[in-house]
Design a protein around this motif. Structure first.
Motif, PDB file in Angstrom:
ATOM      1  N   HIS A  13       0.856  -1.189   0.000  1.00 20.22           N
ATOM      2  CA  HIS A  13       0.000   0.000   0.000  1.00 20.22           C
ATOM      3  C   HIS A  13       0.888   1.234   0.000  1.00 20.22           C
ATOM      4  N   HIS A 121      -4.545  -0.878  -7.840  1.00 20.84           N
ATOM      5  CA  HIS A 121      -5.832  -0.201  -7.730  1.00 20.84           C
ATOM      6  C   HIS A 121      -5.797   0.951  -6.726  1.00 20.84           C
ATOM      7  N   GLU A 123      -7.770   3.190  -3.699  1.00 17.56           N
ATOM      8  CA  GLU A 123      -8.771   3.106  -2.638  1.00 17.56           C
ATOM      9  C   GLU A 123      -8.570   4.260  -1.667  1.00 17.56           C
ATOM     10  N   GLU A 153      -2.870   0.356  -4.020  1.00 20.22           N
ATOM     11  CA  GLU A 153      -2.454  -0.993  -3.630  1.00 20.22           C
ATOM     12  C   GLU A 153      -1.866  -1.707  -4.839  1.00 20.22           C
TER      13      GLU A 153
HETATM   14 MN    MN Z   1      -6.039  -2.395   0.367  1.00 14.51          MN
END
Ligand code: MN
Ligand code: ZN
Length: 439
Positions: A13, A121, A123, A153
């Protein structure tokens, strides 16, 4: 116990260094900020608040994806990932499920091994719990300044096999986001967080379980925990069982991992499309433009250094910082032109023997050149100086002969001084030893 195969996948992350949060206009800075000052109904998860995606953050993810050779979903979407935790007031995190912005990429390690990137991705980050003692009571407090900060991520396939491969992969990701300028990836501040998925099998096939190691905030400890897990799994498999599918945490005191909870599967999160955000349709031209304008990338800098003649370990080290990598490449190219041994010259950067922040490549090379010319006193000239010093210092010579071996250092210093630094130290030492022992 030697025919095992390990399968290691990484989830990293990375917090983007964005001005604004992912789905609201709040200031995204949260480190050393007065708690709960950068908040609004959206990032506090209040009912009825509507999320609006941060476009800059989306383009930053595309940059990362392109730098990792990913394909891009020109029609992507956000999904809700449900779970309960006090730092997640909505009860779900806005993330991406089946249509992430980037997928199917790869990164190549220095030994040529390819690590496949499954997806990259976007988030939102969660709030942060703070455990403290207030008026004699142990309490947990929540700071929502981090809630809603854009978080990327990066997920690999389980292609790594050793802790060293994991470390090298992580160094590439760490440098890559910094080269791109999208994150400071500071492990201490938590803007880069690591999770390893580890399985071991006796054949070459992926086994029916994986263990996730969470909350490890250094490359060294993630490497240690990977080694720890591999050994732990081997012992369990030796007993004819599979290790339990679970999440484990790193215990800094015991330098081992401890079970935290059984690992949830995707269906436990009850993913569904975020109804408040329409599909994101990306401008293909802009994606191509981003790809075309990617800066130098760490893995590319590394390969360039290796092909210029720098040894692999040094190239991997020099790759970590963009300015240093660029400097090394120039130095290697210029050194090659003037027929210097590239590996030797560039190697001086790795042990701080070159003040690269203050000297240009040509300054460094001309200094090295004049030094190499200076040290040109031949052996006969050195011998003259050695003889002179020995004759002029009978007492020191006598000291040496009576066993004071340090006396030779004094004589050596005298010779070097008389040569005004033009004699080669090793040659002088050899001659001194020959003369003193034969005399
Ligand atoms: Mn995550
Ligand atoms: Zn907000």
């Amino acid at each position: 116990m030697n025919n095992y195969t390990s399968f290691i996948g990484m989830e990293v992350h990375v917090e983007l260094n964005a001005d604004k949060k992912m789905f609201c206009g709040c200031n995204a800075s949260h480190f050393q900020v007065e708690p709960n000052t950068h908040v609004c109904p959206v990032c506090l998860g209040l009912p009825g608040a509507m999320p609006v995606p941060n476009e800059n953050a989306i383009w930053d993810v595309i940059k990362i994806g392109k730098a990792l050779n990913c394909k891009i979903n020109l029609k992507a979407k956000f999904d809700r990932k449900h779970y309960f935790y006090p730092d997640l007031p909505k009860g779900y995190q806005i993330s991406q499920y089946d249509l992430p912005f980037c997928f199917d990429g790869s990164v190549t390690l220095s030994d040529g091994k390819v690590v496949r990137i499954r997806r990259v991705h976007l988030e939102e980050d969660t709030g942060k719990l703070k455990h403290a003692n207030v008026d004699g009571r142990d309490v947990s407090m929540i700071d929502f300044n981090r809630s809603g900060v854009p978080l990327v991520e990066i997920v690999t396939e389980p292609d790594m096999e050793t802790a060293d491969e994991v470390k090298e992969y992580l160094k590439i990701i760490h440098s890559l986001v910094r080269y791109l300028g999208v994150s400071d990836a500071d492990m201490e501040k938590g803007s880069m967080r690591l999770e390893a998925n580890i399985s071991v099998s006796k054949d070459k096939n992926l086994p029916p379980y994986k263990v996730e190691v969470k909350n490890v905030n250094s490359f060294r400890y993630i490497a240690t925990s990977v080694d720890f897990e591999i050994e732990r799994h081997k012992k369990i498999i030796e007993e004819g069982k599979w290790p339990a599918q679970e999440t484990r945490g790193w215990d800094i005191n015991t330098k081992g991992t401890v079970a935290q909870r059984s690992k949830e599967e995707a269906k436990d999160y009850r993913y569904f499309p975020e109804p408040d955000i329409p599909r994101i349709v990306l401008d293909e031209n802009k994606v191509m433009e981003i790809e075309k304008n990617l800066p130098l990338l760490p893995q590319v800098a590394r390969d360039q250094l290796i092909s210029l003649g720098v040894r692999r370990e040094w190239a991997v080290f020099l790759m970590e910082d963009k300015a240093m990598a660029e400097y090394s490449i120039n130095l290697a190219k210029e050194a090659k032109i003037v027929n210097f041994e590239v590996d030797k010259v560039v190697g001086m950067l790795t042990n701080n023997k070159i003040d690269w922040k203050n000297k240009t490549v040509s300054e460094v090379l001309s200094e090295l050149k004049s030094k190499s010319e200076e040290v040109k006193m031949d052996e006969a000239e050195c011998l003259d100086l050695v003889n002179g010093v020995i004759n002029d210092n009978p007492k020191v010579v006598a000291d040496f002969k009576s066993g004071k071996e340090n006396a030779i250092q004094f004589l050596m210093g005298q010779v070097m001084a008389r040569s005004r630094g033009k004699a080669d130290a090793a040659t002088v030492m050899n001659l001194l030893k020959q003369r003193l022992i034969s005399k």
